[in-house]
Design a protein around this motif. Structure first.
Motif, PDB file in Angstrom:
ATOM      1  N   LEU A 166       0.829  -1.205   0.000  1.00  0.00           N
ATOM      2  CA  LEU A 166       0.000   0.000   0.000  1.00  0.00           C
ATOM      3  C   LEU A 166       0.864   1.256   0.000  1.00  0.00           C
ATOM      4  O   LEU A 166       0.540   2.244  -0.669  1.00  0.00           O
ATOM      5  CB  LEU A 166      -0.931  -0.007   1.219  1.00  0.00           C
ATOM      6  CG  LEU A 166      -1.885   1.187   1.367  1.00  0.00           C
ATOM      7  CD1 LEU A 166      -2.831   1.252   0.176  1.00  0.00           C
ATOM      8  CD2 LEU A 166      -2.673   1.082   2.666  1.00  0.00           C
ATOM      9  N   ALA A 167       1.967   1.203   0.743  1.00  0.00           N
ATOM     10  CA  ALA A 167       2.878   2.349   0.777  1.00  0.00           C
ATOM     11  C   ALA A 167       3.441   2.636  -0.609  1.00  0.00           C
ATOM     12  O   ALA A 167       3.520   3.792  -1.041  1.00  0.00           O
ATOM     13  CB  ALA A 167       4.018   2.083   1.763  1.00  0.00           C
ATOM     14  N   ARG A 168       3.806   1.575  -1.314  1.00  0.00           N
ATOM     15  CA  ARG A 168       4.315   1.750  -2.684  1.00  0.00           C
ATOM     16  C   ARG A 168       3.224   2.321  -3.594  1.00  0.00           C
ATOM     17  O   ARG A 168       3.474   3.210  -4.410  1.00  0.00           O
ATOM     18  CB  ARG A 168       4.810   0.397  -3.196  1.00  0.00           C
ATOM     19  CG  ARG A 168       5.557   0.432  -4.515  1.00  0.00           C
ATOM     20  CD  ARG A 168       6.866   1.183  -4.423  1.00  0.00           C
ATOM     21  NE  ARG A 168       7.810   0.626  -3.473  1.00  0.00           N
ATOM     22  CZ  ARG A 168       8.638  -0.384  -3.747  1.00  0.00           C
ATOM     23  NH1 ARG A 168       8.622  -0.942  -4.940  1.00  0.00           N
ATOM     24  NH2 ARG A 168       9.486  -0.820  -2.846  1.00  0.00           N
ATOM     25  N   PHE A 169       1.985   1.828  -3.418  1.00  0.00           N
ATOM     26  CA  PHE A 169       0.862   2.293  -4.229  1.00  0.00           C
ATOM     27  C   PHE A 169       0.548   3.763  -3.953  1.00  0.00           C
ATOM     28  O   PHE A 169       0.197   4.523  -4.868  1.00  0.00           O
ATOM     29  CB  PHE A 169      -0.370   1.432  -3.933  1.00  0.00           C
ATOM     30  CG  PHE A 169      -1.614   1.877  -4.646  1.00  0.00           C
ATOM     31  CD1 PHE A 169      -1.792   1.615  -6.001  1.00  0.00           C
ATOM     32  CD2 PHE A 169      -2.607   2.569  -3.962  1.00  0.00           C
ATOM     33  CE1 PHE A 169      -2.944   2.041  -6.659  1.00  0.00           C
ATOM     34  CE2 PHE A 169      -3.758   2.993  -4.610  1.00  0.00           C
ATOM     35  CZ  PHE A 169      -3.923   2.727  -5.961  1.00  0.00           C
ATOM     36  N   LEU A 170       0.684   4.183  -2.691  1.00  0.00           N
ATOM     37  CA  LEU A 170       0.372   5.567  -2.319  1.00  0.00           C
ATOM     38  C   LEU A 170       1.528   6.525  -2.589  1.00  0.00           C
ATOM     39  O   LEU A 170       1.435   7.709  -2.285  1.00  0.00           O
ATOM     40  CB  LEU A 170      -0.019   5.637  -0.845  1.00  0.00           C
ATOM     41  CG  LEU A 170      -1.346   4.958  -0.469  1.00  0.00           C
ATOM     42  CD1 LEU A 170      -1.588   5.050   1.031  1.00  0.00           C
ATOM     43  CD2 LEU A 170      -2.510   5.588  -1.236  1.00  0.00           C
ATOM     44  N   GLY A 171       2.606   5.999  -3.130  1.00  0.00           N
ATOM     45  CA  GLY A 171       3.679   6.879  -3.570  1.00  0.00           C
ATOM     46  C   GLY A 171       4.813   7.098  -2.599  1.00  0.00           C
ATOM     47  O   GLY A 171       5.606   8.027  -2.784  1.00  0.00           O
ATOM     48  N   VAL A 172       4.911   6.273  -1.538  1.00  0.00           N
ATOM     49  CA  VAL A 172       6.091   6.374  -0.672  1.00  0.00           C
ATOM     50  C   VAL A 172       7.302   5.954  -1.494  1.00  0.00           C
ATOM     51  O   VAL A 172       7.357   4.817  -1.988  1.00  0.00           O
ATOM     52  CB  VAL A 172       5.944   5.473   0.570  1.00  0.00           C
ATOM     53  CG1 VAL A 172       7.225   5.492   1.394  1.00  0.00           C
ATOM     54  CG2 VAL A 172       4.766   5.934   1.419  1.00  0.00           C
ATOM     55  N   PRO A 173       8.266   6.833  -1.725  1.00  0.00           N
ATOM     56  CA  PRO A 173       9.338   6.530  -2.673  1.00  0.00           C
ATOM     57  C   PRO A 173      10.267   5.435  -2.185  1.00  0.00           C
ATOM     58  O   PRO A 173      10.621   5.395  -0.990  1.00  0.00           O
ATOM     59  CB  PRO A 173      10.086   7.872  -2.796  1.00  0.00           C
ATOM     60  CG  PRO A 173       9.804   8.575  -1.507  1.00  0.00           C
ATOM     61  CD  PRO A 173       8.421   8.156  -1.098  1.00  0.00           C
ATOM     62  N   PRO A 174      10.676   4.519  -3.067  1.00  0.00           N
ATOM     63  CA  PRO A 174      11.659   3.497  -2.683  1.00  0.00           C
ATOM     64  C   PRO A 174      13.044   4.111  -2.561  1.00  0.00           C
ATOM     65  O   PRO A 174      13.320   5.179  -3.118  1.00  0.00           O
ATOM     66  CB  PRO A 174      11.593   2.492  -3.848  1.00  0.00           C
ATOM     67  CG  PRO A 174      11.148   3.309  -5.016  1.00  0.00           C
ATOM     68  CD  PRO A 174      10.235   4.370  -4.470  1.00  0.00           C
ATOM     69  N   PHE A 207      -1.914   9.378   6.173  1.00  0.00           N
ATOM     70  CA  PHE A 207      -2.847   8.263   6.352  1.00  0.00           C
ATOM     71  C   PHE A 207      -2.121   6.976   6.741  1.00  0.00           C
ATOM     72  O   PHE A 207      -2.572   6.230   7.620  1.00  0.00           O
ATOM     73  CB  PHE A 207      -3.639   8.042   5.054  1.00  0.00           C
ATOM     74  CG  PHE A 207      -4.355   6.713   4.996  1.00  0.00           C
ATOM     75  CD1 PHE A 207      -5.512   6.492   5.733  1.00  0.00           C
ATOM     76  CD2 PHE A 207      -3.853   5.672   4.223  1.00  0.00           C
ATOM     77  CE1 PHE A 207      -6.159   5.260   5.707  1.00  0.00           C
ATOM     78  CE2 PHE A 207      -4.495   4.444   4.178  1.00  0.00           C
ATOM     79  CZ  PHE A 207      -5.659   4.243   4.921  1.00  0.00           C
ATOM     80  N   LEU A 208      -0.975   6.696   6.108  1.00  0.00           N
ATOM     81  CA  LEU A 208      -0.256   5.454   6.389  1.00  0.00           C
ATOM     82  C   LEU A 208       0.238   5.386   7.832  1.00  0.00           C
ATOM     83  O   LEU A 208       0.269   4.311   8.435  1.00  0.00           O
ATOM     84  CB  LEU A 208       0.928   5.299   5.432  1.00  0.00           C
ATOM     85  CG  LEU A 208       0.690   4.527   4.144  1.00  0.00           C
ATOM     86  CD1 LEU A 208       1.948   4.495   3.308  1.00  0.00           C
ATOM     87  CD2 LEU A 208       0.213   3.109   4.439  1.00  0.00           C
ATOM     88  N   VAL A 209       0.635   6.529   8.379  1.00  0.00           N
ATOM     89  CA  VAL A 209       1.090   6.550   9.775  1.00  0.00           C
ATOM     90  C   VAL A 209      -0.058   6.160  10.700  1.00  0.00           C
ATOM     91  O   VAL A 209       0.096   5.324  11.601  1.00  0.00           O
ATOM     92  CB  VAL A 209       1.623   7.951  10.137  1.00  0.00           C
ATOM     93  CG1 VAL A 209       1.935   8.039  11.637  1.00  0.00           C
ATOM     94  CG2 VAL A 209       2.875   8.269   9.334  1.00  0.00           C
ATOM     95  N   LEU A 210      -1.233   6.751  10.485  1.00  0.00           N
ATOM     96  CA  LEU A 210      -2.394   6.438  11.316  1.00  0.00           C
ATOM     97  C   LEU A 210      -2.871   5.011  11.082  1.00  0.00           C
ATOM     98  O   LEU A 210      -3.311   4.323  12.016  1.00  0.00           O
ATOM     99  CB  LEU A 210      -3.513   7.434  11.021  1.00  0.00           C
ATOM    100  CG  LEU A 210      -3.184   8.891  11.368  1.00  0.00           C
ATOM    101  CD1 LEU A 210      -4.278   9.828  10.893  1.00  0.00           C
ATOM    102  CD2 LEU A 210      -2.958   9.056  12.861  1.00  0.00           C
TER     103      LEU A 210
END
Length: 349
Positions: A159-167, A289-292
């Motif tokens: 989900l993080a990858r999908f939401l754009g958290v950069p690798p 959102f990902l943190v929560l």
């Protein structure tokens, strides 16, 4: 002795190999996911893998606790009045999880109510396993929670990858980096002292929470740098991947499919609920959102916080909320289990 050493070498080699393979395939959180998948598959196919020494896992939990302290201090300083909303929401989600989860595991997994209650609790696995010894269903409880951790780690990473958290642009070099502003002697001293303190106090979950509290206080009161280098986090990811992979594959074979599917369905339902509450909290709290989502997700504080660290998210907020939830679980869990046993005894008369 020689056979045992060979099994340890095989387990660690497969874990490292799985992490490198996942790195080449651009998996999110490759060191944990790669070692987890490869060790689980190898164990399932009958290879002579062995669980890593419990002491090693404890040392890694202490290292994670030390890593989280500065982030928790920053979250306490910046969150202000927002933090209680997240903590209350986490306690609400935990309570609802148990209320709907216990009958689910009784019905679908055919577990007695005490074991079903332990399966439904969303964290505190070490404490839960200690309690599970009296239920006669320790293997089943371990299996349910191990599957839950795997699903949480994999789904949130994707989900993080999908939401754009950069690798990470150079993941191998970054994961092996040893250089930062923290003195190796200071870091080693904090980890050794944190381990000694946790062993002496014998608090449930203490190998994460005690060093985390210690470094949080130091970060609030001093300017000492206490951030472990990336290599320490990489080793922790590898160890947890191998431990969880072995636990998942080592579940009771006769009931493996039933427990796996039951735990998977329940975990996905609880994560969906956590996502809904996280979306509500986004309107009240200035957080991603990902943190929560991670703060409300089911799973142990060490595993979930390590995911937050690996993704570069606010691990302090995640760890702080999970610590409050953990204290709630270790307080309410034994009380609920005792009440269930008394209820069963009364009905049996």
């Amino acid at each position: 002795m020689l056979d045992s050493l060979k099994s340890y070498v095989l387990t660690v080699s497969l874990g490292i190999g799985g992490g490198l393979l996942a790195l080449l395939l651009h998996f999110p959180i490759p060191w944990m996911l790669g070692s987890l998948i490869v060790c689980a598959m190898a164990r399932w196919w009958g290879m002579p893998l062995v669980p890593l020494p419990l002491a090693l896992e404890r040392w890694m939990r202490v290292a994670i606790g030390v890593s989280l302290g500065p982030s928790v201090a920053a979250s306490i300083s910046s969150s202000g009045a927002d933090l209680p909303f997240a903590i209350v929401m986490a306690l609400v989600v935990s309570t609802v999880t148990v209320v709907i989860g216990m009958p689910w595991f009784v019905y679908r997994a055919r577990l007695p109510k005490p074991a079903a209650f332990l399966c439904a609790l969303p964290g505190g696995l070490s404490m839960l396993l200690a309690l599970a010894g009296d239920t006669g269903k320790r293997a089943e409880v371990l299996m349910v929670h191990a599957v839950r951790v795997v699903i949480v780690v994999v789904s949130i990473s994707l989900l993080a990858r999908f939401l754009g958290v950069p690798p990470e642009p150079q993941p191998l070099l970054a994961s092996l980096d040893w250089h930062n502003d923290t003195s190796p002697l200071v870091l080693a001293g904090l980890i050794v002292f944190g381990y000694w303190l946790a062993e002496r106090l014998k608090m449930a979950g203490g190998h994460v929470i005690i060093p985390m509290i210690m470094t949080t206080i130091l970060a609030l009161l001093t300017d000492v740098s206490m951030a472990p280098p990336s290599l320490v986090k990489t080793i922790a990811l590898l160890v947890f991947g191998m431990v969880i992979g072995y636990e998942v594959a080592n579940g009771p074979r006769g009931r493996y499919l039933q427990l796996f599917t039951t735990s998977s369905v329940f975990t996905l339902a609880v994560m969906a609920m956590a996502a809904v509450f996280a979306l509500l909290l986004v309107r009240l709290i200035d957080q991603h959102f990902l943190v929560l989502f991670l703060a409300l997700a089911p799973g142990g504080i060490a595993e979930v916080s390590l995911v937050a660290l690996a993704l570069g998210l606010d691990a302090g907020m995640v760890a702080l909320v999970h610590s409050c939830r953990f204290l709630y679980i270790i307080t309410a869990g034994p009380v609920g289990l005792k009440w269930l046993r008394r209820s069963i005894e009364r009905n049996a008369r």
